[in-house]
Design an enzyme around this catalytic site. Structure first.
Site, PDB file in Angstrom:
ATOM      1  N   GLU A 155       0.802  -1.226   0.000  1.00 18.27           N
ATOM      2  CA  GLU A 155       0.000   0.000   0.000  1.00 18.27           C
ATOM      3  C   GLU A 155       0.837   1.280   0.000  1.00 18.27           C
ATOM      4  O   GLU A 155       0.780   2.088   0.931  1.00 18.27           O
ATOM      5  CB  GLU A 155      -0.951   0.004   1.190  1.00 18.27           C
ATOM      6  CG  GLU A 155      -1.992  -1.085   1.155  1.00 18.27           C
ATOM      7  CD  GLU A 155      -2.992  -1.021   2.293  1.00 18.27           C
ATOM      8  OE1 GLU A 155      -4.011  -1.727   2.212  1.00 18.27           O
ATOM      9  OE2 GLU A 155      -2.756  -0.267   3.268  1.00 18.27           O
ATOM     10  N   GLU A 203      -5.256  -8.529   0.920  1.00 16.41           N
ATOM     11  CA  GLU A 203      -5.909  -8.140   2.181  1.00 16.41           C
ATOM     12  C   GLU A 203      -7.390  -7.903   1.918  1.00 16.41           C
ATOM     13  O   GLU A 203      -7.764  -7.242   0.944  1.00 16.41           O
ATOM     14  CB  GLU A 203      -5.341  -6.849   2.779  1.00 16.41           C
ATOM     15  CG  GLU A 203      -3.992  -6.955   3.430  1.00 16.41           C
ATOM     16  CD  GLU A 203      -3.555  -5.628   4.051  1.00 16.41           C
ATOM     17  OE1 GLU A 203      -4.431  -4.822   4.458  1.00 16.41           O
ATOM     18  OE2 GLU A 203      -2.338  -5.404   4.139  1.00 16.41           O
TER      19      GLU A 203
END
Length: 444
Positions: A166, A351
């Site tokens: 991320e 995720e």
């Protein structure tokens, strides 16, 4: 689960964690401080002053956690390597820190669980931050050195590596808004942080390929950008946000070019000749982290950003106040396929999960039905995307155990396993049993 969609027989099921959130032992075996150690020491930075000094104590209790993974039946475990454990403040390799990951990988392979290490999950060594951090181009080279040390030690037992986790969130929350470590408030002047992370990714890919790594991924977060209304100004705000969140971190990797950044009014002289060729080196997969869409409206005239986030009402929300919209995951996967076409590598859900604070009842049971409903709906959303022709190879739940949830401390609980902060006791929740049974059913 007779009505549940059937996934391909070679589909991978797993969970994901990150080092700073679970390991603890922040001063053990030569680990140097990270930017998150420094940030948690700031008064008011972390809710109720919580720290990750001990957290789940995974550094010492990893054997118990591998046993939980084995009971769950997963075939893949995504974890992160703590850069500050592996490289000392003077830039030398810390063998004692690498020893831990040696032990962890050995335990995983002995349990027939494939290790999937992430090299950077936000815990930059403080020594590098002191030298400029991700605003300093040299940090990308230091990341390549660290990558080479990690793959040299455990690469013989690791098939799949992830370079970054991320990078959008690390740039936005850590360097633009000051909500995460290192706590900088650069706003749009944080864009060099994006580029230097992507350059680090490209250099790491080269290091991993040179070491013979079979597969390399990058993990991005994706959040469908929805205009608040059909008005032109709101549509433009959503398009600008999509450029910043999705395209800034995907176009250079898959297309070898940046999107038009003129809306942000920044100079891009931080991009040097040859950078994009490194950044766009072919990948074996793209990690997708999905939690919810983002709704955007036109910003007020004097606002520091050219968009404004607005709430999404009329749907359930998690304890983190994130809207629960499973269809957004389908739209994310199909949208990536439609946007990038043949340039898109296979996708992994690296995720997906939710925060609900349900704890043990009087009998010790954790009946977290909201999490079961969430996971069930989102896994079905992945099946819908696969039915639409999207190549998705695996699904990893965030996360195994409740842990240190960054600026929220221990107030947000994402785990399939309840973690008692005081005693360290681990109690599998009903969602653990749900996911275990789903995996077993898919393998029949």
């Amino acid at each position: 689960m007779s009505d549940f969609p059937r996934f391909p027989s070679d589909f991978h099921w797993g969970v994901a964690t990150s080092a700073f959130q679970i390991e603890g032992s922040t001063g053990a075996d030569g680990r140097q401080p990270s930017i998150w150690d420094s940030f948690t020491a700031r008064p008011g930075a972390i809710r109720d002053g919580h720290t990750a000094d001990v957290t789940c104590d995974h550094y010492r209790r990893y054997g118990e956690d591998v046993e939980l993974l084995s009971r769950l039946g997963v075939d893949t475990y995504r974890f992160s390597i703590a850069w500050p454990r592996v490289i000392s403040a003077n830039g030398q390799v810390n063998s004692s820190g690498l020893d831990f990951y040696d032990r962890l990988v050995d335990a995983l392979t002995a349990a027939d669980i494939a290790p999937m290490p992430t090299l950077f999950h936000w815990d930059l060594p403080q020594s590098l931050q002191d030298a400029g951090g991700w605003r300093n181009r040299d940090t990308a080279s230091r990341f390549a050195d660290y990558t080479a040390a990690a793959v040299d030690r455990i690469g013989d037992r690791v098939d799949t590596w992830i370079t970054l986790n991320e990078p959008f969130e690390h740039m936005a929350l850590g360097h633009a808004l000051g909500l995460h470590a290192p706590g900088e408030t650069l706003m749009l002047d944080a864009l060099p942080v994006a580029h230097h992370q992507l350059l680090a990714h490209g250099l790491a890919v080269s290091a991993l390929r040179a070491a013979g790594a079979p597969a390399v991924l990058l993990t991005n977060s994706y959040s469908p950008a929805e205009p608040a209304t059909d008005g032109e100004a709101d549509q433009m705000a959503a398009a600008i946000y999509d450029t910043l969140h999705r395209r800034l971190f995907t176009d250079p990797v898959l297309l070898g070019r940046y999107p038009d950044l003129s809306a942000f009014g920044v100079d891009t002289d931080f991009v040097h000749d040859g950078d994009l060729a490194l950044i766009s080196a072919p990948l074996d997969g793209l990690g997708v982290n999905y939690y919810n869409p983002t709704r955007l409206a036109a910003a007020p005239e004097d606002a520091p950003l050219p968009f404004e986030m607005v709430p999404i009402d009329g749907v359930p929300h998690t304890d983190f106040d994130w809207p629960v919209i499973p269809d957004g995951l389908t739209r994310t996967l199909v949208g990536l396929r439609d946007t990038y076409g043949d340039q898109l590598p296979p996708l992994w859900i690296t995720e997906n999960g939710c925060s609900y604070g349900t704890g043990p009842d009087a009998s010790g049971r954790v009946a977290d039905i909201e999490r079961i409903d969430y996971l069930d709906a989102h896994i079905r959303a992945v099946a819908t995307a696969i039915d639409a022709g999207v190549d998705v190879r695996g699904y990893l739940v965030w996360t195994l155990t409740d842990n240190f949830e960054w600026a929220e401390g221990y107030h947000q609980r994402f785990g399939l396993v309840h973690f008692d902060v005081d005693s360290g006791e681990r109690t599998p929740k009903d969602s653990f049993a749900y996911y275990r049974d789903l995996i077993a059913d898919q393998r029949q």
